[in-house]
Design a protein around this motif. Structure first.
Motif, mmCIF file in Angstrom:
data_model
loop_
_atom_site.group_PDB
_atom_site.id
_atom_site.type_symbol
_atom_site.label_atom_id
_atom_site.label_comp_id
_atom_site.label_asym_id
_atom_site.label_seq_id
_atom_site.Cartn_x
_atom_site.Cartn_y
_atom_site.Cartn_z
ATOM 1 N N THR A 195 0.834 -1.390 -0.014
ATOM 2 C CA THR A 195 -0.011 -0.197 -0.260
ATOM 3 C C THR A 195 1.166 1.107 0.211
ATOM 4 O OG1 THR A 195 0.207 0.047 2.204
ATOM 5 C CG2 THR A 195 -1.811 -0.983 0.911
ATOM 6 N N ASP A 196 1.966 0.902 0.230
ATOM 7 C CA ASP A 196 3.093 2.228 0.162
ATOM 8 C C ASP A 196 3.848 2.871 -1.227
ATOM 9 O OD1 ASP A 196 3.539 2.829 2.754
ATOM 10 O OD2 ASP A 196 4.494 1.304 3.305
ATOM 11 N N ALA A 197 3.345 1.579 -2.353
ATOM 12 C CA ALA A 197 3.341 2.536 -3.980
ATOM 13 C C ALA A 197 2.183 2.885 -3.672
ATOM 14 C CB ALA A 197 3.021 0.590 -4.797
ATOM 15 N N ILE A 198 2.271 4.355 -4.895
ATOM 16 C CA ILE A 198 1.812 5.074 -5.228
ATOM 17 C C ILE A 198 1.164 4.524 -6.963
ATOM 18 C CG2 ILE A 198 0.550 7.467 -6.291
ATOM 19 C CD1 ILE A 198 3.373 7.911 -3.563
ATOM 20 N N GLY A 199 1.897 4.873 -7.358
ATOM 21 C CA GLY A 199 2.224 4.636 -9.011
ATOM 22 C C GLY A 199 2.425 4.467 -10.217
ATOM 23 N N VAL A 200 2.739 5.433 -11.141
ATOM 24 C CA VAL A 200 3.638 5.685 -12.067
ATOM 25 C C VAL A 200 3.083 7.146 -12.977
ATOM 26 C CG1 VAL A 200 4.097 4.349 -14.721
ATOM 27 C CG2 VAL A 200 4.018 3.171 -12.760
ATOM 28 N N TYR A 201 3.895 7.511 -12.826
ATOM 29 C CA TYR A 201 4.437 9.375 -13.484
ATOM 30 C C TYR A 201 4.862 8.658 -15.256
ATOM 31 C CZ TYR A 201 3.851 12.252 -9.453
ATOM 32 O OH TYR A 201 3.229 12.207 -7.771
ATOM 33 N N ILE A 202 4.643 9.193 -16.296
ATOM 34 C CA ILE A 202 5.110 9.559 -17.775
ATOM 35 C C ILE A 202 5.907 10.873 -17.360
ATOM 36 C CG2 ILE A 202 3.967 9.913 -19.624
ATOM 37 C CD1 ILE A 202 3.550 7.142 -18.730
ATOM 38 N N ASP A 223 -7.497 -1.746 -6.630
ATOM 39 C CA ASP A 223 -6.691 -2.802 -6.271
ATOM 40 C C ASP A 223 -7.737 -3.555 -7.671
ATOM 41 O OD1 ASP A 223 -5.146 -2.550 -4.540
ATOM 42 O OD2 ASP A 223 -6.324 -2.744 -2.816
ATOM 43 N N SER A 224 -9.155 -3.070 -7.620
ATOM 44 C CA SER A 224 -10.182 -3.907 -8.686
ATOM 45 C C SER A 224 -9.735 -3.749 -10.254
ATOM 46 C CB SER A 224 -11.429 -3.349 -8.235
ATOM 47 O OG SER A 224 -11.867 -1.697 -8.179
ATOM 48 N N GLN A 225 -9.400 -2.479 -10.208
ATOM 49 C CA GLN A 225 -8.465 -2.536 -11.774
ATOM 50 C C GLN A 225 -7.275 -3.009 -11.915
ATOM 51 O OE1 GLN A 225 -7.554 2.356 -11.325
ATOM 52 N NE2 GLN A 225 -9.233 2.433 -13.037
ATOM 53 N N GLU A 227 -6.640 -5.899 -9.944
ATOM 54 C CA GLU A 227 -7.625 -7.318 -10.524
ATOM 55 C C GLU A 227 -7.773 -8.192 -11.664
ATOM 56 O OE1 GLU A 227 -10.611 -10.415 -7.962
ATOM 57 O OE2 GLU A 227 -10.938 -7.449 -7.630
ATOM 58 N N LEU A 228 -8.560 -6.660 -12.422
ATOM 59 C CA LEU A 228 -9.295 -7.070 -13.623
ATOM 60 C C LEU A 228 -8.065 -7.419 -14.858
ATOM 61 C CD1 LEU A 228 -11.246 -7.145 -16.255
ATOM 62 C CD2 LEU A 228 -11.205 -4.795 -15.790
ATOM 63 N N TRP A 229 -6.478 -6.528 -14.568
ATOM 64 C CA TRP A 229 -5.669 -7.015 -15.545
ATOM 65 C C TRP A 229 -4.559 -7.745 -15.377
ATOM 66 C CZ3 TRP A 229 -0.547 -7.181 -13.648
ATOM 67 C CH2 TRP A 229 0.620 -6.891 -14.249
ATOM 68 N N LEU A 230 -5.375 -8.323 -14.052
ATOM 69 C CA LEU A 230 -4.271 -9.887 -14.137
ATOM 70 C C LEU A 230 -4.791 -10.662 -14.374
ATOM 71 C CD1 LEU A 230 -1.867 -10.055 -12.544
ATOM 72 C CD2 LEU A 230 -3.530 -11.116 -10.774
ATOM 73 N N SER A 231 -6.101 -10.856 -14.552
ATOM 74 C CA SER A 231 -6.797 -11.644 -15.291
ATOM 75 C C SER A 231 -6.981 -11.890 -17.225
ATOM 76 C CB SER A 231 -8.546 -11.405 -15.031
ATOM 77 O OG SER A 231 -9.405 -11.610 -13.496
ATOM 78 N N GLU A 232 -6.974 -10.854 -16.950
ATOM 79 C CA GLU A 232 -6.863 -10.068 -18.742
ATOM 80 C C GLU A 232 -5.002 -11.052 -18.956
ATOM 81 O OE1 GLU A 232 -9.462 -6.348 -19.379
ATOM 82 O OE2 GLU A 232 -8.009 -6.480 -18.621
ATOM 83 N N VAL A 233 -4.013 -10.591 -17.939
ATOM 84 C CA VAL A 233 -3.045 -10.589 -18.848
ATOM 85 C C VAL A 233 -2.630 -12.420 -19.174
ATOM 86 C CG1 VAL A 233 -1.700 -10.631 -16.960
ATOM 87 C CG2 VAL A 233 -0.855 -10.092 -18.650
#
Length: 319
Positions: A195-202, A223-225, A227-233
């Motif tokens: 949870t200490d991870a924020i995200g990715v800056y372009i 987290d839900s986004q 989860e969806l990506w993990l299923s899709e990949v």
């Protein structure tokens, strides 16, 4: 032995953002590039300049934004660029040239002069693999992992991903939000820091003659986004493996038609440029009847992409 003959090539089970995005673009494009290993012989200025810019950005993250650091960063950029393009061709490739890049580096350190008081650099140019479940991994190469040392995000972690472009307007930024590589980088951060991870800056650099500019854009994932990506990949890799199985049968049966790795005829152009494999897709109902040779078609070379071969400063395998 031709690459196509070795259907058990370990590389075919190696997946990263580049290969997955190419399959999503067009399975037949994926086949030509990642199964046959046919790549354009001439160097691509956008790809090589982007790699040179990455080396310059890494230098600034490691050594700060001083004049000496800018000179060092420029030296690394120039060295990479000149291994592919000579000075005589600079006019044709302007503004993606070393001289213009030096000006951009100087503009960059002025615009982001406060970076050193905001975050510290933990890692640059990190490569490796990360688990996606089902005894699978995807390979990655992320530009940096940084930690905030001031402000509302103090102590938290993020990635700064360097991108060069002609313009940061229009759909350029929107395209990044759903890119496979952004999800993979976010997944890496979350696996490492929770949870200490924020995200990715372009970390965008607009190489434009009349309006050079920079912009940073934070892409957050819930987290839900994720989860969806993990299923899709995983579903995507399932489809690649199914195509490989069907391809093996077609090769053994000398099929007249190739139905594996089907063509996506709605993706034949990108950035108003025709796909490099368009003539093959137009002419060949089964590329196997023409591809079984040691020498690729004129203008192409054999170069099977393997993310494990990329030059990195740090290697991490995250389970």
């Amino acid at each position: 032995m031709n690459l196509i003959m070795n259907l058990d090539n370990e590389n075919y089970s190696i997946h990263d953002a580049t290969k997955l995005q190419n399959y999503m673009r067009c399975p037949r494009y994926y086949f030509f590039q990642h199964i046959l290993g046919w790549r354009i012989e001439e160097p691509n200025v956008h790809q090589e300049f982007g790699e040179a810019w990455h080396k310059a950005m890494e230098t600034l993250l490691l050594y700060g934004y001083t004049k000496d650091s800018v000179i060092l960063a420029y030296g690394r950029l120039l060295n990479h660029y000149r291994t592919h393009f000579d000075e005589m061709s600079d006019d044709l490739r302007y503004p993606k040239t070393p001289d213009f890049a030096l000006d951009m580096l100087q503009r960059y350190v002025r615009k982001f002069a406060g970076d050193e008081s905001m975050f510290r650099t933990l890692y640059t140019e990190i490569g490796g693999s990360v688990s996606i479940g089902y005894s699978r991994v995807v390979y990655f190469k992320t530009d940096s992992i940084l930690q905030y040392i001031s402000g509302p995000y103090t102590g938290r972690y993020f990635s700064l991903e360097h991108k060069t472009t002609k313009t940061m307007k229009g759909t350029w930024l929107d395209d990044w939000s759903l890119k496979m590589q952004i999800f993979i980088y976010t997944h890496v951060l979350k696996c490492m820091y929770g949870t200490d991870a924020i995200g990715v800056y372009i970390n965008g650099a607009q190489f434009q003659k009349t309006n050079p500019d920079f912009g940073r854009y934070l892409i957050l994932k819930t987290d839900s986004q994720m989860e969806l990506w993990l299923s899709e990949v995983n579903q995507l890799i399932d489809r690649i493996e199914e195509d490989l199985d069907e391809f093996r049968e077609e090769k053994n049966n000398h099929s007249r038609l190739m139905l594996s790795f089907p063509r996506n005829t709605e993706s034949c152009t990108k950035y108003n440029t025709l796909c490099i494999y368009h003539n093959f897709c137009t002419s060949w109902q089964n590329p196997l009847l023409y591809a079984d040779a040691e020498i690729p078609p004129p203008g192409f070379k054999l170069d099977l992409w393997d993310p494990r071969r990329r030059e990195v400063s740090h290697t991490m395998n995250i389970t």
